[in-house]
Motif scaffolding. Structure first.
Motif, PDB file in Angstrom:
ATOM      1  N   CYS A   1      43.177  37.483  35.035  1.00 25.07           N
ATOM      2  CA  CYS A   1      43.777  38.101  33.844  1.00 25.07           C
ATOM      3  C   CYS A   1      43.137  37.421  32.641  1.00 25.07           C
ATOM      4  O   CYS A   1      43.359  36.235  32.394  1.00 25.07           O
ATOM      5  CB  CYS A   1      45.280  37.887  33.810  1.00 25.07           C
ATOM      6  N   PRO A   2      42.319  38.154  31.877  1.00 36.68           N
ATOM      7  CA  PRO A   2      41.615  37.556  30.731  1.00 36.68           C
ATOM      8  C   PRO A   2      42.442  37.607  29.437  1.00 36.68           C
ATOM      9  O   PRO A   2      41.962  37.191  28.391  1.00 36.68           O
ATOM     10  CB  PRO A   2      40.382  38.463  30.606  1.00 36.68           C
ATOM     11  N   HIS A   3      43.640  38.098  29.533  1.00 36.29           N
ATOM     12  CA  HIS A   3      44.432  38.407  28.339  1.00 36.29           C
ATOM     13  C   HIS A   3      45.229  37.202  27.837  1.00 36.29           C
ATOM     14  O   HIS A   3      45.478  36.250  28.579  1.00 36.29           O
ATOM     15  CB  HIS A   3      45.390  39.567  28.660  1.00 36.29           C
TER      16      HIS A   3
ATOM     17  N   CYS B   1      49.947  42.582  28.785  1.00 37.91           N
ATOM     18  CA  CYS B   1      49.227  43.221  29.908  1.00 37.91           C
ATOM     19  C   CYS B   1      50.102  43.236  31.155  1.00 37.91           C
ATOM     20  O   CYS B   1      51.162  42.600  31.203  1.00 37.91           O
ATOM     21  CB  CYS B   1      47.930  42.453  30.189  1.00 37.91           C
TER      22      CYS B   1
ATOM     23  N   CYS C   1      48.818  42.254  34.080  1.00 39.19           N
ATOM     24  CA  CYS C   1      48.227  41.387  35.108  1.00 39.19           C
ATOM     25  C   CYS C   1      48.550  39.909  34.940  1.00 39.19           C
ATOM     26  O   CYS C   1      48.454  39.132  35.879  1.00 39.19           O
ATOM     27  CB  CYS C   1      46.710  41.584  35.183  1.00 39.19           C
ATOM     28  N   ARG C   2      48.988  39.497  33.753  1.00 39.12           N
ATOM     29  CA  ARG C   2      49.232  38.057  33.546  1.00 39.12           C
ATOM     30  C   ARG C   2      50.464  37.602  34.302  1.00 39.12           C
ATOM     31  O   ARG C   2      51.549  38.176  34.163  1.00 39.12           O
ATOM     32  CB  ARG C   2      49.390  37.774  32.053  1.00 39.12           C
TER      33      ARG C   2
HETATM   34 ZN    ZN Z   1      46.147  40.512  31.926  1.00 35.97          ZN
END
Ligand code: ZN
Ligand code: GMZ
Ligand code: MG
Length: 179
Positions: A91-93, A99, A101-102
């Protein structure tokens, strides 16, 4: 026969973590026994996938190419021991981007399960942070805490019911391989 899938958090489980983030391949240093543990699991028929928060990308501390280079290093070290690493999802956020995905959201676990076409129920997810354990619980996976990285601090928190606790990834591997 059902795939033997194990999902790992990265920082604090596979490699040393830092409050200053792991910003380069040089800073990405495997924890003692972790590479061997992944290789042994792999050679014992386990598929080892990774689900990792990498908000350092959103924060501008490092870029995707650097992150991928860390994962190439991980794959090379495990391959040297005759094993292999499965799907790596990150998760790049940042925490405020909302998001899916985090962690503690289970989005990355769902991506991995969909990729391998296996149900998440009961799948062991090994982490060092409370968010890892909560992500597992959210999809009825088995939360597994290791005491490396932030694990000792996490152990003092209110853990999801049924969380399993091990000293480190090597101990998790020994449990799975020998039982
Ligand atoms: Zn994410
Ligand atoms: O343990 P995984 O999920 O593999 O990766 C954790 C890292 O992305 C970083 O996550 C940060 O949390 P915030 O993202 O700033 O809340 C901090 O905890 C850092 O110390 C840590 O290196
Ligand atoms: Mg971690």
């Amino acid at each position: 026969m059902m795939l033997k899938l194990l999902i790992l958090d990265r920082d604090g489980v596979i490699n040393y973590d830092s409050d200053a983030y792991i910003k380069s391949v040089e800073e990405w240093i495997p924890l003692p026994g972790s590479i061997e543990a992944i290789a042994q699991l792999s050679k014992a028929g386990w598929t080892v996938a990774i689900a990792t928060n990498q908000s350092g990308i959103a924060r501008g501390y490092y870029d995707i190419a650097t992150l991928e280079a860390m994962h190439a290093r991980l794959r090379a070290l495990v391959a040297e021991q005759g094993g292999e690493v499965g799907l790596v999802v990150y998760c790049p956020h940042g925490p405020d981007e909302g998001c899916d995905c985090r962690k503690p959201k289970p989005g990355m676990l769902k991506i991995i399960a969909e990729h391998y076409k296996v149900p998440l129920a009961g799948i062991w997810f090994v982490g060092d942070s409370l968010g890892d354990l909560e992500a597992a619980k959210a999809v009825d996976s088995q939360p597994v805490l290791v005491k490396t990285g932030k694990g000792e601090k996490t152990q003092a928190k209110n853990l999801p019911v049924g969380t399993l606790i091990f000293d480190d990834l090597a101990a998790v591997a020994a449990e799975l391989i020998n039982n």
